[in-house]
Design a protein around this motif. Structure first.
Motif, PDB file in Angstrom:
ATOM      1  N   SER A 180     -10.068  -9.397   0.145  1.00  0.00           N
ATOM      2  CA  SER A 180      -9.133  -8.350  -0.286  1.00  0.00           C
ATOM      3  C   SER A 180      -8.783  -7.387   0.870  1.00  0.00           C
ATOM      4  O   SER A 180      -9.614  -7.084   1.707  1.00  0.00           O
ATOM      5  CB  SER A 180      -9.721  -7.603  -1.472  1.00  0.00           C
ATOM      6  OG  SER A 180     -10.432  -6.488  -1.050  1.00  0.00           O
ATOM      7  N   THR A 182      -6.470  -3.717   2.156  1.00  0.00           N
ATOM      8  CA  THR A 182      -5.894  -2.448   1.690  1.00  0.00           C
ATOM      9  C   THR A 182      -4.743  -2.032   2.608  1.00  0.00           C
ATOM     10  O   THR A 182      -4.910  -1.975   3.820  1.00  0.00           O
ATOM     11  CB  THR A 182      -6.979  -1.345   1.698  1.00  0.00           C
ATOM     12  OG1 THR A 182      -8.073  -1.799   0.910  1.00  0.00           O
ATOM     13  CG2 THR A 182      -6.440  -0.050   1.100  1.00  0.00           C
ATOM     14  N   TRP A 201       4.638  -7.244  -6.877  1.00  0.00           N
ATOM     15  CA  TRP A 201       3.946  -8.489  -7.223  1.00  0.00           C
ATOM     16  C   TRP A 201       4.235  -8.807  -8.685  1.00  0.00           C
ATOM     17  O   TRP A 201       4.578  -7.944  -9.473  1.00  0.00           O
ATOM     18  CB  TRP A 201       2.436  -8.363  -7.011  1.00  0.00           C
ATOM     19  CG  TRP A 201       1.786  -7.323  -7.872  1.00  0.00           C
ATOM     20  CD1 TRP A 201       1.297  -7.483  -9.141  1.00  0.00           C
ATOM     21  CD2 TRP A 201       1.570  -5.945  -7.552  1.00  0.00           C
ATOM     22  NE1 TRP A 201       0.781  -6.310  -9.623  1.00  0.00           N
ATOM     23  CE2 TRP A 201       0.934  -5.355  -8.673  1.00  0.00           C
ATOM     24  CE3 TRP A 201       1.837  -5.156  -6.426  1.00  0.00           C
ATOM     25  CZ2 TRP A 201       0.573  -4.003  -8.706  1.00  0.00           C
ATOM     26  CZ3 TRP A 201       1.471  -3.816  -6.473  1.00  0.00           C
ATOM     27  CH2 TRP A 201       0.848  -3.247  -7.590  1.00  0.00           C
ATOM     28  N   ASN A 209      -1.900  -8.499 -12.797  1.00  0.00           N
ATOM     29  CA  ASN A 209      -1.476  -7.151 -12.414  1.00  0.00           C
ATOM     30  C   ASN A 209      -2.648  -6.225 -12.128  1.00  0.00           C
ATOM     31  O   ASN A 209      -2.643  -5.467 -11.173  1.00  0.00           O
ATOM     32  CB  ASN A 209      -0.642  -6.529 -13.531  1.00  0.00           C
ATOM     33  CG  ASN A 209       0.830  -6.803 -13.319  1.00  0.00           C
ATOM     34  OD1 ASN A 209       1.222  -7.262 -12.246  1.00  0.00           O
ATOM     35  ND2 ASN A 209       1.623  -6.538 -14.328  1.00  0.00           N
ATOM     36  N   ASP A 211      -5.511  -6.869 -11.074  1.00  0.00           N
ATOM     37  CA  ASP A 211      -6.355  -7.221  -9.928  1.00  0.00           C
ATOM     38  C   ASP A 211      -6.051  -6.305  -8.746  1.00  0.00           C
ATOM     39  O   ASP A 211      -6.818  -6.204  -7.801  1.00  0.00           O
ATOM     40  CB  ASP A 211      -6.115  -8.675  -9.479  1.00  0.00           C
ATOM     41  CG  ASP A 211      -6.651  -9.674 -10.499  1.00  0.00           C
ATOM     42  OD1 ASP A 211      -7.496  -9.262 -11.321  1.00  0.00           O
ATOM     43  OD2 ASP A 211      -6.221 -10.831 -10.470  1.00  0.00           O
ATOM     44  N   PHE A 212      -4.880  -5.680  -8.789  1.00  0.00           N
ATOM     45  CA  PHE A 212      -4.488  -4.781  -7.700  1.00  0.00           C
ATOM     46  C   PHE A 212      -5.053  -3.387  -7.975  1.00  0.00           C
ATOM     47  O   PHE A 212      -4.957  -2.888  -9.092  1.00  0.00           O
ATOM     48  CB  PHE A 212      -2.963  -4.673  -7.610  1.00  0.00           C
ATOM     49  CG  PHE A 212      -2.295  -5.918  -7.109  1.00  0.00           C
ATOM     50  CD1 PHE A 212      -1.902  -6.029  -5.786  1.00  0.00           C
ATOM     51  CD2 PHE A 212      -2.051  -6.981  -7.963  1.00  0.00           C
ATOM     52  CE1 PHE A 212      -1.281  -7.180  -5.327  1.00  0.00           C
ATOM     53  CE2 PHE A 212      -1.435  -8.142  -7.519  1.00  0.00           C
ATOM     54  CZ  PHE A 212      -1.044  -8.237  -6.188  1.00  0.00           C
ATOM     55  N   LEU A 230      -3.152   0.764  -1.639  1.00  0.00           N
ATOM     56  CA  LEU A 230      -3.072  -0.376  -2.563  1.00  0.00           C
ATOM     57  C   LEU A 230      -4.071  -1.420  -2.094  1.00  0.00           C
ATOM     58  O   LEU A 230      -4.037  -1.860  -0.940  1.00  0.00           O
ATOM     59  CB  LEU A 230      -1.657  -0.980  -2.555  1.00  0.00           C
ATOM     60  CG  LEU A 230      -1.484  -2.206  -3.448  1.00  0.00           C
ATOM     61  CD1 LEU A 230      -1.550  -1.827  -4.930  1.00  0.00           C
ATOM     62  CD2 LEU A 230      -0.176  -2.931  -3.150  1.00  0.00           C
ATOM     63  N   ILE A 232      -5.179  -5.093  -2.268  1.00  0.00           N
ATOM     64  CA  ILE A 232      -4.584  -6.384  -2.630  1.00  0.00           C
ATOM     65  C   ILE A 232      -5.706  -7.420  -2.767  1.00  0.00           C
ATOM     66  O   ILE A 232      -6.493  -7.605  -1.830  1.00  0.00           O
ATOM     67  CB  ILE A 232      -3.562  -6.811  -1.554  1.00  0.00           C
ATOM     68  CG1 ILE A 232      -2.463  -5.739  -1.472  1.00  0.00           C
ATOM     69  CG2 ILE A 232      -2.969  -8.173  -1.860  1.00  0.00           C
ATOM     70  CD1 ILE A 232      -1.727  -5.727  -0.161  1.00  0.00           C
ATOM     71  N   TYR A 243       5.461  -4.853  -0.370  1.00  0.00           N
ATOM     72  CA  TYR A 243       5.169  -4.021  -1.540  1.00  0.00           C
ATOM     73  C   TYR A 243       5.976  -2.731  -1.444  1.00  0.00           C
ATOM     74  O   TYR A 243       6.305  -2.280  -0.347  1.00  0.00           O
ATOM     75  CB  TYR A 243       3.668  -3.723  -1.614  1.00  0.00           C
ATOM     76  CG  TYR A 243       2.850  -4.982  -1.796  1.00  0.00           C
ATOM     77  CD1 TYR A 243       2.668  -5.545  -3.058  1.00  0.00           C
ATOM     78  CD2 TYR A 243       2.291  -5.632  -0.699  1.00  0.00           C
ATOM     79  CE1 TYR A 243       1.952  -6.716  -3.219  1.00  0.00           C
ATOM     80  CE2 TYR A 243       1.561  -6.802  -0.847  1.00  0.00           C
ATOM     81  CZ  TYR A 243       1.400  -7.345  -2.113  1.00  0.00           C
ATOM     82  OH  TYR A 243       0.691  -8.502  -2.270  1.00  0.00           O
TER      83      TYR A 243
END
Ligand code: NAG
Ligand code: NAG
Length: 306
Positions: A180, A182, A201, A209, A211-212, A230, A232, A243
């Motif tokens: 992941s 950021t 996304w 959705n 998961d973010f 954010l 990801i 994004y």
């Protein structure tokens, strides 16, 4: 002046400083307009008289001439200020006419965009009416006449305390196999906590959705910045994505929002493990694909085959 008085004025100064912290009167950055002008004159009552920096509360007598005035009355009358772009607006101050007809200011509605932020409650002898701690992004301020009072809109001065907001994208380039990541978005020059939201996304089987992760940083008084992040999820780091980061007011229903695109660019490294003979030299290679400007390839001998 006694020491006590001096401390009192210092405290007052500190308090005033708190209200307008990090902000200046930005009214002159906008364009003023109104329904119509008193007797249609060029000289008196023009809308820009309310943003000329002159709070003088006397109508034209002695050529003071620093008051805006409409002909139209009641809810049909308005004065407004339009900025070329959204600004952070923390406080609006209306200065009244003081020589006569002061009651006309009563019940005027103050709006930032479509949002009603307050109404004037007239007090005899009061010159300034404050609408503080607004914390909104706005592009247009409207002072509208009251339906319950058949009066024109008349203003000695309108001060708008706020400032410019800039969004800086904090995108990055990452390796396809990353876990992941950021990315962020920095809002500078604001003096109140705002809210960040993100889009860009779509939910699918591999990435939902929720998961973010959206992280809303606090406003930092020293740097005059607020950073939104954010997170990801690993499953979404498969291809380049742009994004969108959107800044809006936390305190009020947003009047205006500001957005910026933040890229997450994904690159791949594929190595050819075939040994290619070229004369006495042996060439092995790795190919970096994607848009990387920063990737560095390092080589290390892991084991020697004898
Ligand atoms: C000012 O506000 C009025 C009333 O909402 C609107 O009709 C007018 O178009 C606005 N003026 C400008 C310059 O946007
Ligand atoms: C924001 O992102 C940029 C670019 O990836 C990074 O250099 C910076 O440290 C980040 N800032 C914060 C506060 O996370």
């Amino acid at each position: 002046m006694s020491l006590k008085n001096m401390f009192d004025s210092l405290a007052l100064l500190a308090c005033f400083n708190y209200i307008t912290q990090g902000t200046t009167n930005i009214a002159a950055k906008g364009t003023a307009a109104q329904t119509d002008t008193y007797y249609g004159t060029e000289r008196y009552g023009r809308p820009e008289k309310a943003i000329d920096g002159n709070k003088d509360g006397n109508w034209k007598y002695n050529d003071h001439n620093s008051i805006s005035l409409t002909v139209t009355m009641g809810a049909e009358s308005w004065w407004n200020l339009t900025f070329p772009k959204p600004y952070f607006i923390n406080s609006i101050v209306l200065w009244n006419r003081m020589d006569a007809a002061s009651g006309r200011i009563d019940d005027l509605a103050v709006r930032v965009g479509e949002v009603l932020v307050g109404r004037v409650v007239y007090q005899h002898g009061q010159q300034a009416y404050h609408f503080d701690e607004l914390g909104v992004l706005g592009k247009q301020i409207t002072i509208q006449g009251s339906a319950s009072r058949n009066m024109p809109v008349q203003l000695a001065e309108v001060e708008v305390f706020g400032g410019e907001v800039t969004l800086i994208p904090g995108g990055k380039e990452v390796l396809a196999e990353s876990s992941s990541e950021t990315i962020n978005c920095t809002a500078t020059g604001i003096s109140r906590t705002m809210k960040f939201s993100w889009s860009g996304w779509e939910s699918s089987d591999i990435v939902e959705n929720d998961d973010f992760g959206v992280l809303n940083g606090e406003y930092d008084e020293t740097s005059e910045e607020q950073v939104g992040k954010l997170v990801i999820p690993e499953t979404a780091i498969t291809e380049d994505n742009i994004y969108t980061c959107t800044l809006s007011s936390k305190a009020h229903q947003p009047s205006e929002t500001m957005s910026i695109e933040v890229p997450l660019l994904v690159y791949k490294v594929e190595c050819n493990d075939k040994i290619v003979y070229s004369g006495w030299n042996t060439i092995i290679s790795c190919i970096i694909s994607g848009v990387s400007q920063t990737a560095i390839v390092e080589w290390r001998l892991v084991s020697e085959v004898k």
